[in-house]
Write an enzyme that holds these catalytic residues in place. Structure first.
Site: not given
Length: 211
Positions: A100-101, A141, A169
């Site tokens: 996840c950024e 995503q 996540h």
């Protein structure tokens, strides 16, 4: 890798270059890890952590190797001798992991990809390779879904592409609301899949069959 790294984000399913960013040296990267260890409250010089900055830098090279790869390279070779086959080609349950950024923690799941050939077919493993190229980057995503389908649609030029991702996540399960076991599903369609809802139903039925 080049000393200058370009940040890539999609626009209309294409990547556009933002301002170039100087790529730090390995020594600078390791120093940054040492700083984070100390900020977390531990001693980066103790025995168990003294080599951790080197390990983290090496792990980052593996986690984010997708920045040095091109999906087009995986899809460039196609096969025409398919006995006249023109129906759906589906590869489901392709495992992937990304980061996840927003928090740099993993999200893990499976990808399902289908397409209708128009100019030959591609090796089945190459579709999994496309997933890896984009998953091995800092991602959301939604963006990952768009990049996968964009690369396949633009390179293979099929009559239609369908992509669905299912993932958990860890930014939800390990922090914040802390709700493990929650799945996020994203999907996108082009061509015949987008134009004909019955094709979307067919795709989803094939993905779910046998589960």
């Amino acid at each position: 890798m080049d000393a200058i790294v370009k940040s890539l984000r999609p626009a209309d399913e294409k990547e556009v270059a933002l301002e170039p960013v100087r790529r730090p040296t390995r020594e600078e990267a390791e120093a940054a890890v040492r700083t984070l260890i100390a900020w977390a409250g531990d001693n980066p010089d103790r025995e168990g952590l003294v080599d951790t900055p080197k390990r983290v830098a090496k792990a980052f090279e593996e986690f984010y190797r997708g920045y040095n790869e091109r999906a087009e390279d995986a899809l460039e070779r196609t096969f025409d001798e398919v006995g006249g086959y023109e129906d759906i080609v589906l590869v489901r349950d392709i495992p992937f992991y990304s980061h996840c950024e927003h928090h740099l923690v993993p999200f893990v799941g499976k990808a399902h990809i289908a397409y209708y050939p128009s100019e030959g077919v591609v090796g089945l493993s190459k579709l999994a390779r496309v997933v890896d190229v984009f998953a091995r980057r800092m991602q959301t995503q939604e963006n990952l879904t768009a990049q996968i389908i964009g690369a396949i649609d633009e390179t293979l030029k099929p009559r239609g592409v369908a992509v669905m991702l299912e993932a958990e996540h860890q930014c939800m399960s390990l922090r914040g609301v802390q709700k493990p076991g929650v799945s996020t599903i994203t999907s996108q369609f082009t061509g015949v899949f987008q134009d004909d809802p019955t094709e979307q139903v067919r795709f989803l039925t094939l993905v779910r069959s046998g589960k």
